[in-house]
Design an enzyme around this catalytic site. Structure first.
Site, mmCIF file in Angstrom:
data_model
loop_
_atom_site.group_PDB
_atom_site.id
_atom_site.type_symbol
_atom_site.label_atom_id
_atom_site.label_comp_id
_atom_site.label_asym_id
_atom_site.label_seq_id
_atom_site.Cartn_x
_atom_site.Cartn_y
_atom_site.Cartn_z
ATOM 1 N N LYS A 35 1.076 -1.183 -0.098
ATOM 2 C CA LYS A 35 0.525 0.072 -0.052
ATOM 3 C C LYS A 35 0.449 1.560 0.069
ATOM 4 O O LYS A 35 1.789 0.977 0.526
ATOM 5 C CB LYS A 35 -0.333 0.128 1.721
ATOM 6 C CG LYS A 35 -1.993 -1.194 1.160
ATOM 7 C CD LYS A 35 -3.073 -1.354 2.685
ATOM 8 C CE LYS A 35 -4.076 -2.255 2.965
ATOM 9 N NZ LYS A 35 -4.714 -1.887 3.521
ATOM 10 N N TYR A 75 -12.366 -3.028 -2.740
ATOM 11 C CA TYR A 75 -13.115 -2.661 -1.216
ATOM 12 C C TYR A 75 -14.995 -2.963 -1.309
ATOM 13 O O TYR A 75 -15.740 -2.004 -0.056
ATOM 14 C CB TYR A 75 -12.880 -1.485 -0.783
ATOM 15 C CG TYR A 75 -11.135 -1.928 -0.693
ATOM 16 C CD1 TYR A 75 -10.494 -2.901 0.415
ATOM 17 C CD2 TYR A 75 -10.510 -1.041 -0.449
ATOM 18 C CE1 TYR A 75 -9.165 -3.173 0.594
ATOM 19 C CE2 TYR A 75 -9.051 -0.712 0.101
ATOM 20 C CZ TYR A 75 -8.694 -2.331 0.963
ATOM 21 O OH TYR A 75 -6.902 -2.895 0.582
ATOM 22 N N PHE A 83 -15.793 4.972 6.897
ATOM 23 C CA PHE A 83 -14.333 5.522 7.196
ATOM 24 C C PHE A 83 -13.690 5.417 5.037
ATOM 25 O O PHE A 83 -12.324 5.332 4.463
ATOM 26 C CB PHE A 83 -13.538 4.149 8.045
ATOM 27 C CG PHE A 83 -13.881 2.958 7.575
ATOM 28 C CD1 PHE A 83 -12.978 1.971 6.437
ATOM 29 C CD2 PHE A 83 -14.449 1.817 8.301
ATOM 30 C CE1 PHE A 83 -13.077 1.040 6.687
ATOM 31 C CE2 PHE A 83 -14.372 0.533 7.864
ATOM 32 C CZ PHE A 83 -13.751 0.711 6.891
ATOM 33 N N ARG A 111 -1.261 -14.393 4.445
ATOM 34 C CA ARG A 111 -2.598 -13.517 5.106
ATOM 35 C C ARG A 111 -1.989 -13.776 6.582
ATOM 36 O O ARG A 111 -2.083 -13.192 6.814
ATOM 37 C CB ARG A 111 -3.620 -14.952 5.502
ATOM 38 C CG ARG A 111 -4.922 -13.832 5.681
ATOM 39 C CD ARG A 111 -5.471 -12.926 4.740
ATOM 40 N NE ARG A 111 -6.431 -12.607 5.225
ATOM 41 C CZ ARG A 111 -7.443 -11.329 5.254
ATOM 42 N NH1 ARG A 111 -6.576 -10.437 4.871
ATOM 43 N NH2 ARG A 111 -8.533 -10.873 6.302
ATOM 44 N N THR A 117 -5.224 -7.128 11.451
ATOM 45 C CA THR A 117 -6.059 -5.754 10.247
ATOM 46 C C THR A 117 -5.264 -4.640 10.806
ATOM 47 O O THR A 117 -4.259 -3.927 10.391
ATOM 48 C CB THR A 117 -7.272 -5.398 10.473
ATOM 49 O OG1 THR A 117 -8.098 -6.706 9.552
ATOM 50 C CG2 THR A 117 -7.625 -3.742 9.166
ATOM 51 N N ARG A 128 2.221 -6.565 9.634
ATOM 52 C CA ARG A 128 2.075 -5.219 10.310
ATOM 53 C C ARG A 128 2.003 -5.158 11.539
ATOM 54 O O ARG A 128 2.677 -3.912 12.319
ATOM 55 C CB ARG A 128 -0.081 -5.784 10.331
ATOM 56 C CG ARG A 128 -0.736 -5.425 9.108
ATOM 57 C CD ARG A 128 -1.902 -6.075 8.504
ATOM 58 N NE ARG A 128 -2.318 -5.845 6.966
ATOM 59 C CZ ARG A 128 -3.004 -6.018 7.166
ATOM 60 N NH1 ARG A 128 -3.966 -6.447 7.617
ATOM 61 N NH2 ARG A 128 -3.728 -6.003 5.293
ATOM 62 N N ASN A 138 -1.938 0.264 7.262
ATOM 63 C CA ASN A 138 -1.314 -1.608 7.496
ATOM 64 C C ASN A 138 -1.059 -1.975 6.810
ATOM 65 O O ASN A 138 -0.931 -2.914 7.164
ATOM 66 C CB ASN A 138 -2.209 -1.851 8.223
ATOM 67 C CG ASN A 138 -3.179 -2.067 7.009
ATOM 68 O OD1 ASN A 138 -3.452 -2.191 5.821
ATOM 69 N ND2 ASN A 138 -5.156 -2.767 7.833
ATOM 70 N N HIS A 141 -1.811 -5.452 1.625
ATOM 71 C CA HIS A 141 -3.540 -6.044 1.975
ATOM 72 C C HIS A 141 -2.591 -6.662 1.324
ATOM 73 O O HIS A 141 -1.672 -7.777 0.330
ATOM 74 C CB HIS A 141 -4.242 -5.281 0.388
ATOM 75 C CG HIS A 141 -4.702 -6.705 0.285
ATOM 76 N ND1 HIS A 141 -6.539 -6.222 0.983
ATOM 77 C CD2 HIS A 141 -5.392 -7.298 -1.247
ATOM 78 C CE1 HIS A 141 -7.116 -7.282 0.181
ATOM 79 N NE2 HIS A 141 -6.653 -7.916 -1.127
ATOM 80 N N GLU A 152 -9.329 -11.249 -7.322
ATOM 81 C CA GLU A 152 -8.422 -10.520 -7.485
ATOM 82 C C GLU A 152 -7.106 -10.614 -8.389
ATOM 83 O O GLU A 152 -6.720 -8.963 -8.311
ATOM 84 C CB GLU A 152 -7.356 -10.339 -5.491
ATOM 85 C CG GLU A 152 -8.703 -9.442 -4.694
ATOM 86 C CD GLU A 152 -8.305 -9.730 -3.339
ATOM 87 O OE1 GLU A 152 -7.231 -9.973 -2.559
ATOM 88 O OE2 GLU A 152 -9.019 -9.608 -2.850
HETATM 89 P P1 IDP Z 1 -7.551 -6.797 5.647
HETATM 90 O O1 IDP Z 1 -6.773 -5.737 5.227
HETATM 91 O O2 IDP Z 1 -6.751 -7.334 7.082
HETATM 92 O O3 IDP Z 1 -8.278 -7.695 5.080
HETATM 93 P P2 IDP Z 1 -10.100 -5.885 5.885
HETATM 94 O O4 IDP Z 1 -11.261 -5.789 6.846
HETATM 95 O O5 IDP Z 1 -10.922 -6.497 4.450
HETATM 96 O O6 IDP Z 1 -9.117 -5.924 6.615
HETATM 97 O O7 IDP Z 1 -10.876 -3.960 4.686
HETATM 98 C C1 IDP Z 1 -9.864 -3.726 4.269
HETATM 99 C C2 IDP Z 1 -8.721 -2.138 4.134
HETATM 100 O O8 IDP Z 1 -9.435 -1.257 5.367
HETATM 101 C C3 IDP Z 1 -7.939 -2.722 5.928
HETATM 102 O O9 IDP Z 1 -6.926 -3.163 5.961
HETATM 103 C C4 IDP Z 1 -7.628 -0.825 6.637
HETATM 104 O O10 IDP Z 1 -6.576 -0.699 5.733
HETATM 105 C C5 IDP Z 1 -9.059 -0.462 6.149
HETATM 106 N N1 IDP Z 1 -10.349 -0.372 7.389
HETATM 107 C C6 IDP Z 1 -10.510 -1.135 7.297
HETATM 108 N N2 IDP Z 1 -11.208 -1.419 9.127
HETATM 109 C C7 IDP Z 1 -10.991 -0.334 8.783
HETATM 110 C C8 IDP Z 1 -11.336 0.906 10.521
HETATM 111 O O11 IDP Z 1 -12.301 0.541 10.795
HETATM 112 N N3 IDP Z 1 -11.400 1.892 9.972
HETATM 113 C C9 IDP Z 1 -10.134 2.398 9.285
HETATM 114 N N4 IDP Z 1 -9.871 1.883 7.987
HETATM 115 C C10 IDP Z 1 -10.196 0.107 8.063
HETATM 116 MG MG MG Z 2 -9.756 -8.115 3.613
#
Ligand code: IDP
Ligand code: MG
Length: 179
Positions: A35, A75, A83, A111, A117, A128, A138, A141, A152
């Site tokens: 990212k 997303y 957000f 993963r 996350t 992370r 973070n 992805h 994807e």
């Molecule tokens: P992941 O990346 O661990 O699979 P997901 O729930 O798929 O997590 O969310 C995708 C991305 O969206 C996260 O990596 C993060 O950058 C962002 N994200 C997820 N939840 C939040 C939140 O509550 N606040 C801000 N950003 C979030």
């Molecule tokens: Mg995800």
């Protein structure tokens, strides 16, 4: 000869082993995005190095600038969350590096390497957990299932941008009945 078996196994999902137990073919390719939080902090090399050191194979890699269209697809599960605008902005802040990463059970392995996350809650030793302090910024992805990895990879790579080649270290990364 190794090549022959390798490609047979890629085509046939289950082949009987000599002892008649089922051989489960589990070589997978998964999508990783480095990212803008990784690119801007100049951690590209360090994160790529982690995947290589683990024994994962890089099958595709390119820098690209994301736009709203691809982010709304990628997303889709988050577009209605409050957000999302901040998330989309953070993902467009600079180019990202898209990677296709291959290995036995690569989706789950990558993963697990990625970690929880929220970087503040991610275990030390995960990417992370070692490099991130944020829920959003973070670093990486990683696809969360084999099905999503296939979707994807198609979203970020054209077929000719993913390369199928045999890593010279294969016989030392795995036992012959593991791949
Ligand atoms: P992941 O990346 O661990 O699979 P997901 O729930 O798929 O997590 O969310 C995708 C991305 O969206 C996260 O990596 C993060 O950058 C962002 N994200 C997820 N939840 C939040 C939140 O509550 N606040 C801000 N950003 C979030
Ligand atoms: Mg995800």
């Amino acid at each position: 000869m190794n090549y022959f078996f390798y490609f047979c196994r890629k085509i046939v999902k289950y082949i009987p082993r000599i002892d008649n137990t089922l051989y489960i073919y589990i070589m997978e390719t998964t999508l990783v995005l480095l990212k803008p939080s990784c690119v801007q902090r100049q951690l590209i090399g360090e994160i790529v190095h982690r995947f290589e050191r683990r024994g994962l194979q890089i099958s595709g890699m390119k820098m690209m600038q994301l736009d709203n269209d691809i982010l709304r697809q990628h997303y889709a599960h988050l577009v209605d969350r409050p957000f999302f605008p901040l998330l989309a902005a953070s993902m467009k802040a600079s180019p990202v590096v898209a990677m296709a990463i291959t290995g036995v059970e690569a989706v789950a392995v990558v993963r697990a390497m990625t970690g929880f996350t929220n970087g503040r809650k991610a275990d030390p030793g995960t990417i992370r957990g070692d490099y991130a302090m944020s829920n959003q910024q973070n670093i990486v992805h990683a696809s969360d299932s084999v099905e999503n990895a296939a979707i994807e990879l198609r979203r970020f790579f054209r077929p000719e941008e993913i390369f199928e080649y045999r890593c010279a270290t294969m016989d030392y990364l795995y036992s012959p009945d593991e791949y």
